[in-house]
Design a protein around this motif. Sequence first.
Motif: not given
Length: 249
Positions: A211, A216-217, A219
């Motif tokens: 991620d 995408s952090y 998540t």
Amino acid sequence: MLVHDTALVYGRYARQSLRSRFALLFGVLMPLLYLLFFGPLLTGLPLGGRGSSWQVLVPGLLLQLALFGASFAGFMVVLEKNAGVIDRMRVTPVSRLALLLGRVLRDATVFVFQAVLLVLAALVMGLRAPLPGVLIGFAFVGLLTVALASLSYALAMRVRTPQEFGPVVNALTMPSMLLSGLMLPMALGPVWLDVLSRLMPLRYLVDALRDAYVGSYATAPMLCGTLVAVAFAALSVAAGTRVFRADAA
């Protein structure tokens, strides 16, 4: 006192590592070979995740680097114990926790350095990832190294010879690699294999790091991976310190 003792132990083993520059570079060889010979085979294939094939493969290779390198770190302790080095250290007033922390922090430094080399090679081959994601990857490598090196040193204190140590580590690391989805996402496999892989702590680190490599952090996999990494490192250091203290008693 703890910080001072840890710095002394760290410095001793860091100097040993610096004197063996060939070993520093050789340690990154296996992930680099995977990158060179396995990575191009995945280019353009649907791997079931976001981002390019490099954003799927490289996070797994980073954690593979820590998995195999840190798990075998205890070999040196087995040799030092048989040579009487550990006993000589333990008659000094140095903290038992420092005896462990100094070693595992040296290991974390070495494997993060090797991870940097691996990412640089991946960038040349086509990896594109956000800088925060890359830095998060280095942090995960450090945490996993601290966890596995602590357990490796604890095991080394319990066995008598390298011949006893090696098979145990191999029996644990190979299933960890195969069941954690380091090479390919476990979602590509059958449901039963995907479910079984969720019993492996490393699976959550892999998912989180993939991620991070697509930017995408915030998540659920990132949260789970971070919690598992921190908890695993803390529990492993506690277990390793307990073994060092118990054997000193």
